[in-house]
Design a protein around this motif. Sequence first.
Motif, mmCIF file in Angstrom:
data_model
loop_
_atom_site.group_PDB
_atom_site.id
_atom_site.type_symbol
_atom_site.label_atom_id
_atom_site.label_comp_id
_atom_site.label_asym_id
_atom_site.label_seq_id
_atom_site.Cartn_x
_atom_site.Cartn_y
_atom_site.Cartn_z
ATOM 1 N N MET A 359 0.825 -1.209 0.000
ATOM 2 C CA MET A 359 0.000 0.000 0.000
ATOM 3 C C MET A 359 0.856 1.254 0.000
ATOM 4 O O MET A 359 0.576 2.214 -0.725
ATOM 5 C CB MET A 359 -0.934 -0.011 1.221
ATOM 6 C CG MET A 359 -2.041 -1.045 1.141
ATOM 7 S SD MET A 359 -2.830 -1.375 2.754
ATOM 8 C CE MET A 359 -3.360 0.265 3.236
ATOM 9 N N ALA A 360 1.896 1.240 0.812
ATOM 10 C CA ALA A 360 2.777 2.406 0.900
ATOM 11 C C ALA A 360 3.491 2.656 -0.423
ATOM 12 O O ALA A 360 3.624 3.805 -0.872
ATOM 13 C CB ALA A 360 3.796 2.212 2.014
ATOM 14 N N THR A 361 3.932 1.587 -1.058
ATOM 15 C CA THR A 361 4.609 1.724 -2.352
ATOM 16 C C THR A 361 3.666 2.287 -3.408
ATOM 17 O O THR A 361 4.039 3.170 -4.195
ATOM 18 C CB THR A 361 5.157 0.363 -2.822
ATOM 19 O OG1 THR A 361 6.103 -0.114 -1.859
ATOM 20 C CG2 THR A 361 5.836 0.488 -4.171
ATOM 21 N N GLN A 362 2.443 1.781 -3.415
ATOM 22 C CA GLN A 362 1.470 2.281 -4.388
ATOM 23 C C GLN A 362 1.048 3.717 -4.080
ATOM 24 O O GLN A 362 0.780 4.501 -4.995
ATOM 25 C CB GLN A 362 0.239 1.369 -4.421
ATOM 26 C CG GLN A 362 0.516 0.011 -5.041
ATOM 27 C CD GLN A 362 -0.735 -0.800 -5.302
ATOM 28 O OE1 GLN A 362 -0.659 -1.914 -5.801
ATOM 29 N NE2 GLN A 362 -1.900 -0.269 -4.976
ATOM 30 N N ALA A 363 0.998 4.087 -2.808
ATOM 31 C CA ALA A 363 0.581 5.445 -2.439
ATOM 32 C C ALA A 363 1.535 6.503 -2.986
ATOM 33 O O ALA A 363 1.116 7.588 -3.388
ATOM 34 C CB ALA A 363 0.477 5.573 -0.923
ATOM 35 N N VAL A 364 2.822 6.188 -3.014
ATOM 36 C CA VAL A 364 3.810 7.157 -3.508
ATOM 37 C C VAL A 364 4.072 6.983 -4.997
ATOM 38 O O VAL A 364 4.857 7.729 -5.588
ATOM 39 C CB VAL A 364 5.137 7.062 -2.729
ATOM 40 C CG1 VAL A 364 4.898 7.280 -1.244
ATOM 41 C CG2 VAL A 364 5.829 5.724 -2.972
#
Length: 389
Positions: A359-364
Amino acid sequence: MYNFKYEVGTKIFFGRNQIVNIGKEIKMYSDKVLIVYGGGSIKKNGIFDATIEQLRINNIEYFELGGVDPNPRIESVREGAKICKEKGINAILAVGGGSSIDCAKAISAATKYDGDAWDIVINKKLIKNAIPVFSILTLAATGSEMNGNSVISDYKNNLKLGTRSPLLIPKASILDPEYTYSVPHKHTAAGTADIISHTFENYFTSEEGGYLQARMAEAILKTCFHYGPIACREPENYEARANLMWASSWAINGLISDGVANNWSVHPMEHELSAFYDVTHGEGLAILTPAWMRYVLNDKTVNKFVEYGTNVWGIDSSLDKFDIANTAIDMTQEFFTKELGIPSSLSELRIDNKYFDKMATQAVRGETIKGFIELTAEDVRKIYESCLL
């Protein structure tokens, strides 16, 4: 304040019984319209019948696309575009909240696009044409009734993305506060949180010189803090519903963002929550926002939090800066949880840390979120983790 162009082409009909204007507005563009709506509550509360009556009076043939989900799916967009192409429909009327309007906007562009509808979600530059969109609003939240933004989900790939174009701005929107009377507490609260988050995303900026935009943002925040709980307690309070509905439109139509806004921070993080867990958007925002505030509070940002605490919450300006800032953040979280009754943690939504890295990777989006404070994927993951407590 940087240079900007401000233009909102939506004709607003605000107040009781303004639905009488929708038929003649659509008639200027088309004799056929696709009605896009959600779970069917509009057929129980009379709004659908009132809509059809206005279309009948103006000799407009209508087709239906119901069942639009709260986080609208790309499958609905594809289906709607197919109907419009097959039936020669040249106008779309969304009746509902932001999800229905967002879906209608994406359909309007997909109808004029030869490829797959998801293409225009991931690449807004592909939106070269669109059929006119109209809306009858039934939920104060997203502000989609007065802007060109659309957020669509692809749950097969755990994606929730936004696209935008001036071509997607509704031609006319009906804003009757009485149409929000039947909205349950949960969604009234989440809608209020969404308005507040839109305002925060524009208010917390490193751009200097936007004094007017900041004061307008503070007025919207104070309106939500005052009227949100009233609407939750008294669902048929016209004054509360009207003020929230108007705040919703102005929080995200460019009024408080143009010339000053950075990229948004909390919304990209919440979109991942919705993409993986299908949570209510406003609830996710309300949980993430205080955590984000605490994470980005430092010597560089504290003055903006002081401005927020003193101007919006009335905290004594003579106190220590960090005391003011932390008190303001605490009051924000308490408002969401105690005044609106929104869960205080991701754990309460039965969310664990299983997908946080992804999720964090996709958020940025493989880079960083260049917002009020630049956030890496690791920063985002830490914010998610802090919301489990």
